[in-house]
Design a protein around this motif. Sequence first.
Motif, PDB file in Angstrom:
ATOM      1  N   TYR A  23     150.588  -0.243  38.051  1.00 56.83           N
ATOM      2  CA  TYR A  23     150.181  -0.172  39.466  1.00 56.83           C
ATOM      3  C   TYR A  23     148.706   0.200  39.467  1.00 56.83           C
ATOM      4  O   TYR A  23     148.312   1.179  38.828  1.00 56.83           O
ATOM      5  N   TRP A  24     147.892  -0.577  40.143  1.00 55.69           N
ATOM      6  CA  TRP A  24     146.461  -0.216  40.268  1.00 55.69           C
ATOM      7  C   TRP A  24     145.938  -0.910  41.516  1.00 55.69           C
ATOM      8  O   TRP A  24     145.746  -2.124  41.525  1.00 55.69           O
ATOM      9  N   GLY A  25     145.754  -0.158  42.571  1.00 54.49           N
ATOM     10  CA  GLY A  25     145.216  -0.744  43.811  1.00 54.49           C
ATOM     11  C   GLY A  25     146.223  -0.679  44.949  1.00 54.49           C
ATOM     12  O   GLY A  25     147.395  -0.965  44.763  1.00 54.49           O
ATOM     13  N   SER A 156     152.030  10.460  45.754  1.00 52.49           N
ATOM     14  CA  SER A 156     151.350   9.705  44.711  1.00 52.49           C
ATOM     15  C   SER A 156     152.183   8.446  44.499  1.00 52.49           C
ATOM     16  O   SER A 156     153.405   8.541  44.322  1.00 52.49           O
ATOM     17  N   GLY A 157     151.518   7.295  44.525  1.00 56.25           N
ATOM     18  CA  GLY A 157     152.258   6.037  44.482  1.00 56.25           C
ATOM     19  C   GLY A 157     153.279   5.996  43.357  1.00 56.25           C
ATOM     20  O   GLY A 157     154.474   5.748  43.571  1.00 56.25           O
ATOM     21  N   SER A 158     152.812   6.279  42.133  1.00 56.51           N
ATOM     22  CA  SER A 158     153.689   6.149  40.971  1.00 56.51           C
ATOM     23  C   SER A 158     154.833   7.161  40.985  1.00 56.51           C
ATOM     24  O   SER A 158     155.781   7.034  40.206  1.00 56.51           O
ATOM     25  N   CYS A 160     157.166   7.494  43.136  1.00 55.33           N
ATOM     26  CA  CYS A 160     158.471   6.958  43.560  1.00 55.33           C
ATOM     27  C   CYS A 160     159.263   6.453  42.360  1.00 55.33           C
ATOM     28  O   CYS A 160     160.485   6.464  42.366  1.00 55.33           O
ATOM     29  N   ARG A 161     158.545   6.047  41.273  1.00 56.06           N
ATOM     30  CA  ARG A 161     159.275   5.549  40.097  1.00 56.06           C
ATOM     31  C   ARG A 161     159.939   6.684  39.324  1.00 56.06           C
ATOM     32  O   ARG A 161     160.840   6.440  38.535  1.00 56.06           O
ATOM     33  N   SER A 162     159.475   7.930  39.522  1.00 58.99           N
ATOM     34  CA  SER A 162     160.086   9.081  38.822  1.00 58.99           C
ATOM     35  C   SER A 162     161.351   9.576  39.528  1.00 58.99           C
ATOM     36  O   SER A 162     161.938  10.567  39.112  1.00 58.99           O
TER      37      SER A 162
HETATM   38  C1  2P0 Z   1     150.754   3.411  36.835  1.00 59.83           C
HETATM   39  N1  2P0 Z   1     148.597   4.617  37.172  1.00 59.83           N
HETATM   40  O1  2P0 Z   1     151.364   2.389  37.188  1.00 59.83           O
HETATM   41  C2  2P0 Z   1     149.242   3.364  36.881  1.00 59.83           C
HETATM   42  C3  2P0 Z   1     148.641   2.907  35.605  1.00 59.83           C
HETATM   43  C4  2P0 Z   1     147.515   4.879  36.282  1.00 59.83           C
HETATM   44  C5  2P0 Z   1     147.369   3.684  35.460  1.00 59.83           C
HETATM   45  O2  2P0 Z   1     149.874   5.030  38.934  1.00 59.83           O
HETATM   46  O3  2P0 Z   1     146.504   7.190  44.391  1.00 59.83           O
HETATM   47  O4  2P0 Z   1     148.377   8.806  40.578  1.00 59.83           O
HETATM   48  O5  2P0 Z   1     148.319   8.817  43.888  1.00 59.83           O
HETATM   49  O6  2P0 Z   1     148.887   6.439  44.370  1.00 59.83           O
HETATM   50  O7  2P0 Z   1     150.032   7.051  41.317  1.00 59.83           O
HETATM   51  C6  2P0 Z   1     148.106   6.481  38.664  1.00 59.83           C
HETATM   52  O8  2P0 Z   1     147.949   6.419  40.025  1.00 59.83           O
HETATM   53  O9  2P0 Z   1     147.693   7.069  42.265  1.00 59.83           O
HETATM   54  C7  2P0 Z   1     148.909   5.329  38.264  1.00 59.83           C
HETATM   55  P1  2P0 Z   1     147.865   7.376  43.796  1.00 59.83           P
HETATM   56  P2  2P0 Z   1     148.625   7.426  41.050  1.00 59.83           P
HETATM   57  O10 2P0 Z   1     151.341   4.417  36.401  1.00 59.83           O
END
Ligand code: 2P0
Length: 400
Positions: A23-25, A156-158, A160-162
């Motif tokens: 996930y990025w963006g 934090s977006g990621s 939800c996967r945890s």
């Molecule tokens: C991920 N990362 O998919 C990607 C790969 C980092 C690199 O999710 O702004 O802390 O809180 O939604 O979730 C890191 O971003 O960002 C991340 P926000 P998050 O794991």
Amino acid sequence: MASENPLTIVTCTAPVNIAVIKYWGKRDEELVLPLNSSLSVTLHQDQLKTTTTAAISKDFKEDRIWLNGTEVDVGQPRLQSCLGEIRRLARKHRSTDDGDTPPLSLSYKVHIASENNFPTAAGLASSAAGYACLAYTLARVYGVEGELSEVARRGSGSACRSLYGGFVEWHMGERADGKDSIAQQVAPESHWPELRILILVVSTEKKLTGSTAGMQTSVETSTLLQFRATSVVPARMAEMIQCIRERDFPGFGQLTMKDSNQFHATCLDTFPPISYLNDTSRHIMDLVHRFNAHHGQTKVAYTFDAGPNAVVFTLDDTVAEFVAAVSHCFPPESNGDKFLKGLPVRPVPLSDELKTTLALDPTPGGVRYIIATKAGPGPQILDDPHLHLLGSHGLPKSAA
Ligand code: 2P0
């Protein structure tokens, strides 16, 4: 003195996850809606976890939060967003309840204490475990049931996967309100018992560019990121799910490495460029490719998040030889840390042939330590009151 209104108190734990399709963006900053879907492996909480206690009481004067024993500003927007969302869900739940739910608590203030058993901000997705744990714990303390992706995602977006164990997909969704941007389990952790995960800790320093700001600049400036989100990731998601379903390690590993590399390419395509990898990270990538070339097949695979630490996937029959290869290329320095933590790995000698293939100049101390783990379950509730991080007055036990 016992209060007339005793605390309602809950303690839960939640795992770290590592994305294999990154996930990025974001397409919506406020609702934390991603530009593309992503897929991760949930790591076992025996090695890495966040523990969170939440307590509500009529006696509390204000919302308060302690992270790793230190009180922090509860007014941060992400935290407020999670709290606001959980209270909105609790209110909704209450208003659709036709029974006589006691007038618990919606107006009650909450005290929260949260601790990680691993270094925060070391690129080990502490915010994902942290906000998943917060969402899960708040839901239990406020009596909210159902899908919590939105609450965790707001933090934090990621995160939800945890909320799930094993292999987890975060659907980007299509709706503007984000209701379909949710996490879903692809397969439980028991699906692929041979899978092992090694975290090669290169640096425990805080990163220079945080993920939230970094991805915002990428969205504004990287044309590669737009291409990736629309033209690359959809097919990769389908392919990755198939590799996982079939337990196809070479397919899984190659796609994991390619997706990590493309994520870091979008970081370099960002202007000004962002580089999360360092010389040791690149050295590890080289080691992995040489190791695989030696065996004539993909037996190990790396992925890197927003930092220089490597996460390496492999199968149980390859762990010992790969750890020996890492120790050969990065001879451990006695820095007070144990070199190998987590799941036990039996020491094996490295063949002279493999040593020659690796042919890398050893870099002592390049890898500080390795955490060996595997896929694990989602968040858990802890029943033992001794494990609460807050005492009977609602203040951290550790600060008492
Ligand atoms: C991920 N990362 O998919 C990607 C790969 C980092 C690199 O999710 O702004 O802390 O809180 O939604 O979730 C890191 O971003 O960002 C991340 P926000 P998050 O794991």
